[in-house]
Scaffold this active site. Structure first.
Site, PDB file in Angstrom:
ATOM      1  N   GLY A  43       0.821  -1.205   0.000  1.00  0.00           N
ATOM      2  CA  GLY A  43       0.000   0.000   0.000  1.00  0.00           C
ATOM      3  C   GLY A  43       0.845   1.240   0.000  1.00  0.00           C
ATOM      4  O   GLY A  43       0.367   2.354   0.205  1.00  0.00           O
ATOM      5  N   CYS A  44       2.141   1.084  -0.236  1.00  0.00           N
ATOM      6  CA  CYS A  44       3.049   2.221  -0.331  1.00  0.00           C
ATOM      7  C   CYS A  44       3.044   2.629  -1.789  1.00  0.00           C
ATOM      8  O   CYS A  44       3.583   1.918  -2.633  1.00  0.00           O
ATOM      9  CB  CYS A  44       4.456   1.799   0.102  1.00  0.00           C
ATOM     10  SG  CYS A  44       5.630   3.134   0.196  1.00  0.00           S
TER      11      CYS A  44
END
Lengths: 99, 129, 111
Positions: C109-110
């Protein structure tokens, strides 16, 4: 809601789950191996026929033709071409593809 | 997932990720979970549904040491920290597999097939794994 | 994959310098990874790095920054659980740099 099923009902439970979770008035489009679910005389015929009281079932012509199944489509199933596929997608505000 | 799909003029859409596969046998469950984690960054209204073998993803006590794969089941407990708090399990699928709520490793809402159908129908986007 | 030697032990990192095998991590390795990131480790840095390792141990993922910030605020207080504090410690991104030093994979999710 438009539900799209592309797996054979004899290999996976996608169609069965789809029919269980499709609300009254929704549409179910069978494509690819999913079109086998529209066949007459199969072991899932009764289930599909029963579901047609609540949902509208469609099958994609190109996939039926390719599999030699176009002459075995259950009464009540609407056969659509690619244009009809597009219309179905456009007519519904949301859709769910069952893997 | 395209940006356009996720954020249309800052409107919040209802996204439901439907999990229908058991863990480890195929990559669907893990990939689905990663998509869910990434989706959290878009700050949409995200919910998860567990249907069919997807219920097995939440079985307590998974231990993959002997298998040599990563045990990703603890990650479902991290979802709350990602503000993903709506986890729905279909009762029919759960019971057909001999499981009850006590067998699950995270708090969920157990719903009937009819309730699940309603939840699915009210989504803007449904993505199935 | 590149191999690195620290204090007589060899370990593997990926193209971006993340430790390939979580189990290879120790304080020396962390020191090497921090030097690569040009981060001078203080107690405050270690506190975040250790927090991340505990988070990973519990949830099997490296958290997104937003999630990390919130979790740190909950455990260590709001004066530490905020972007300013964490970016002062790890100027090139707390998730990216602190995760790397902690030996964790790049956060999911980066984006």
């Amino acid at each position: 809601m438009l539900h799209i099923v592309n797996k054979s009902p004899f290999e996976r439970n996608s169609l069965e789950s789809c029919l269980r979770l499709a609300k009254q008035g929704s549409a179910v489009l069978l494509i690819e191996d999913g079109v086998y679910g529209a066949a007459q005389g199969s072991s899932v015929e009764a289930k599909v026929q029963g579901a047609m009281a609540n949902v509208k079932v469609y099958a994609l012509d190109a996939d039926l033709q390719a599999r030699g199944m176009a002459n075995k489509v259950l009464d009540g199933v609407t056969v659509v071409d690619y244009g009809g596929f597009v219309d179905l997608v456009a007519e519904h505000s949301n859709l769910q593809s069952w893997l | 997932m395209s940006d356009e799909m996720m954020e249309e003029d800052g409107v919040i859409k209802k996204f439901m990720f439907v999990n229908r596969k058991a863990p480890y046998g195929t990559i669907y469950a893990l990939e689905g979970l990663e998509v869910v984690l990434i989706s959290a960054a878009f700050e949409q209204d995200v919910s998860l549904a567990f249907v069919d073998d997807g219920v097995f993803e939440l079985k307590k006590g998974q231990d993959t040491k002997a298998l040599g794969q990563k045990n990703f089941s603890p990650t479902y407990r991290a979802l709350e920290g990602y503000d993903i708090e709506k986890l729905y399990v279909e009762r029919e699928s759960m019971e057909a597999r001999g499981l009850s709520e006590e067998d699950l490793l995270v708090d969920v809402q157990v719903v009937s097939a009819a309730e699940m159908a309603d939840l699915m129908a009210e989504q803007d986007v449904v993505i199935s794994f | 994959m590149p191999m690195v030697e620290v204090a007589g032990k060899t370990f593997e990192v990926d193209e971006e310098g993340y430790l390939t095998n979580l189990a290879d991590w120790n304080m020396d390795v962390a020191g090497y990874l921090a030097a690569e990131e040009k981060v001078e480790m203080t107690d405050s840095h270690w506190e975040v790095v250790n927090f991340l390792r505990e988070y990973y141990d519990e949830y099997q993922i490296a958290p997104a920054v937003r999630v990390l910030t919130k979790a740190i605020a909950k455990k260590l207080g709001a004066d530490k659980g905020n972007n300013k504090y964490l970016y002062e410690l790890f100027p090139y991104g707390p998730a990216k740099q602190a995760c790397k030093i902690a030996g964790l994979p790049k956060p999911t999710g980066c984006i």
